[in-house]
Design an enzyme around this catalytic site. Sequence first.
Site, PDB file in Angstrom:
ATOM      1  N   LYS A 130       0.851  -1.202   0.000  1.00 16.97           N
ATOM      2  CA  LYS A 130       0.000   0.000   0.000  1.00 16.97           C
ATOM      3  C   LYS A 130       0.885   1.249   0.000  1.00 16.97           C
ATOM      4  O   LYS A 130       1.903   1.296   0.702  1.00 16.97           O
ATOM      5  CB  LYS A 130      -0.898  -0.032   1.242  1.00 16.97           C
ATOM      6  CG  LYS A 130      -1.910   1.107   1.336  1.00 16.97           C
ATOM      7  CD  LYS A 130      -2.801   0.956   2.574  1.00 16.97           C
ATOM      8  CE  LYS A 130      -3.864   2.022   2.674  1.00 16.97           C
ATOM      9  NZ  LYS A 130      -4.714   1.894   3.870  1.00 16.97           N
ATOM     10  N   SER A 140      -9.783   1.871   3.034  1.00 17.50           N
ATOM     11  CA  SER A 140      -8.931   2.635   2.140  1.00 17.50           C
ATOM     12  C   SER A 140      -7.916   1.808   1.365  1.00 17.50           C
ATOM     13  O   SER A 140      -7.389   2.270   0.361  1.00 17.50           O
ATOM     14  CB  SER A 140      -8.177   3.708   2.939  1.00 17.50           C
ATOM     15  OG  SER A 140      -7.308   3.107   3.875  1.00 17.50           O
ATOM     16  N   SER A 171      -9.865  -0.469   7.268  1.00 18.38           N
ATOM     17  CA  SER A 171      -9.313  -0.362   5.915  1.00 18.38           C
ATOM     18  C   SER A 171      -8.603  -1.593   5.389  1.00 18.38           C
ATOM     19  O   SER A 171      -8.246  -1.628   4.210  1.00 18.38           O
ATOM     20  CB  SER A 171      -8.353   0.816   5.830  1.00 18.38           C
ATOM     21  OG  SER A 171      -9.084   1.989   5.676  1.00 18.38           O
TER      22      SER A 171
HETATM   23  N1  GLN Z   1     -13.176   4.104   6.432  1.00 21.20           N
HETATM   24  C1  GLN Z   1     -12.514   4.586   7.605  1.00 21.20           C
HETATM   25  C2  GLN Z   1     -12.135   6.035   7.419  1.00 21.20           C
HETATM   26  O1  GLN Z   1     -12.457   6.561   6.419  1.00 21.20           O
HETATM   27  C3  GLN Z   1     -11.332   3.726   7.923  1.00 21.20           C
HETATM   28  C4  GLN Z   1     -10.088   4.121   7.250  1.00 21.20           C
HETATM   29  C5  GLN Z   1      -8.912   3.277   7.624  1.00 21.20           C
HETATM   30  O2  GLN Z   1      -9.044   2.246   8.300  1.00 21.20           O
HETATM   31  N2  GLN Z   1      -7.760   3.757   7.248  1.00 21.20           N
HETATM   32  O3  GLN Z   1     -11.536   6.642   8.238  1.00 21.20           O
END
Ligand code: GLN
Length: 484
Positions: free
Chosen positions: A77, A152, A176
């Site tokens: 990532k 994400s 995420s």
């Molecule tokens: N969807 C969550 C957010 O937008 C989680 C993001 C993540 O785990 N990095 O913050």
Amino acid sequence: MLNQLTISELTKKLAQREVSARETMQSCLDQIAKVDGKIHAFISHDAADALQQADAADKELTAGVKKPLLGVPIAIKDVIAVKDQPLNCGSKILGKFISPYNATVIEKLKDAGAIIFGRLNMDEFAMGSSTENSAFGVTRNPWDTTRIPGGSSGGSAAAVSADECIASLGTDTGGSIRQPAALCGCVGMKPTYGRVSRYGLVAFASSLDQVGPFTKDVRDSALMLSAISGHDVKDSTSIPHPVPNYAAALNGNVKGLKLGLAKEYMVGGLDPQVSAALQAAVKQYEKLGAEIVEISLPHTEYAVATYYIVATAEASANLARFDGIRYCDRVPGNDPIELYSKTRGHGFGPEVKRRIILGTYVLSSGYYDAYYLRAQKVRTLIRRDFLNAFEKVDAILTPTSPTAAFKIGEKTGDPLQMYLSDIFTISCNLAGICGISFQGGFTENPKLPIGLQLLGKPFGEETMLKLAHAYEQSTAWHKEKPTI
Ligand code: GLN
């Protein structure tokens, strides 16, 4: 095809010299050339460097060197630092930044013999649930390219699901890793807070962030976890807890283990097909000899609100470093303030700006007590809910996401709807416990993967993995592949 193999299948073939690391790497590169135009899991990848690493691995394999991931292609990532590779965090603000050092997880994977390649697409600074917030364009779900892959870490999930790599790394601050794994039909794990070093991970919300693996099955998840875990003097939040051989725990025997079902998780927005997959898993676990216990997590309804205060507050502080002085594509100004605001105004996308503004607000004097301090107190109550539940059960079974993958553009106009899709994943980060998403079936018309989640005790990864593995091996969901 070699790119479709799991880590455990591939490492056997490599060790017996039935196949070479170069052939394996080449078959991943061929798959990228074939499908990534449709999927866009990768922001970039350096094929020549990957093949060079593969040749080095082949030399070691021929010399009989034994390392757990020797010759396995693993993609990363775009928020984890890999020396001499671009590091953009899905944002345009970092411009042409090249990472000067390796994250600890990268050092560990390299020590284990892995081939580290590629930069995987993500929501900007890991803020989002759909990978639509990337400055590099959207990633598409390999099961249906009109749909999102989750986020994400959407690129990390899509790349594994589309067999563009053998495994990948992602990060999980509020789901995420687990949510995109669920929506793309692979396995994603968030380790216990402190299990894995965060050194070299660009921070979003430091008290919630963890690095974890995306894999094609649960055994591979265990293998990856053993490779990346452990105390690190460079991350004071990493915990000096011994690192077991997690794969050794996967013996299929779950007799007598207690599995909790939280009544607060049977919420209205749960898709009936997801709910049916959960019920089917409950029956299957009973057949396997596990005992199902109803539990209560009474503060669940406050989790989304609490997360979006704590996470944005920490993000507003962490992202202050992107100021155009030390890093970033600088936009000049007549004075430092103008330089900062032009650089940040130009470089950050709308969701990142929204979070910085929200986070700055909840930390500002006059609002700190009402929002941030209160959220911290509720966070403690949420953690306590879990610790109480874990007195009665060994792990908790939930859906990973209330629905299967939604359409690209379906939720971009309504940030609150997007935030609500995190309902089953964010408590795990607030509580600091571990969680894994694995395959629980498919929806019909269209056929889309459904993910199930197990939440485990702090440092309870062995039991959690054992339970996920036992279910996986009693079904055939994980063997299905998307047609791209
Ligand atoms: N969807 C969550 C957010 O937008 C989680 C993001 C993540 O785990 N990095 O913050």
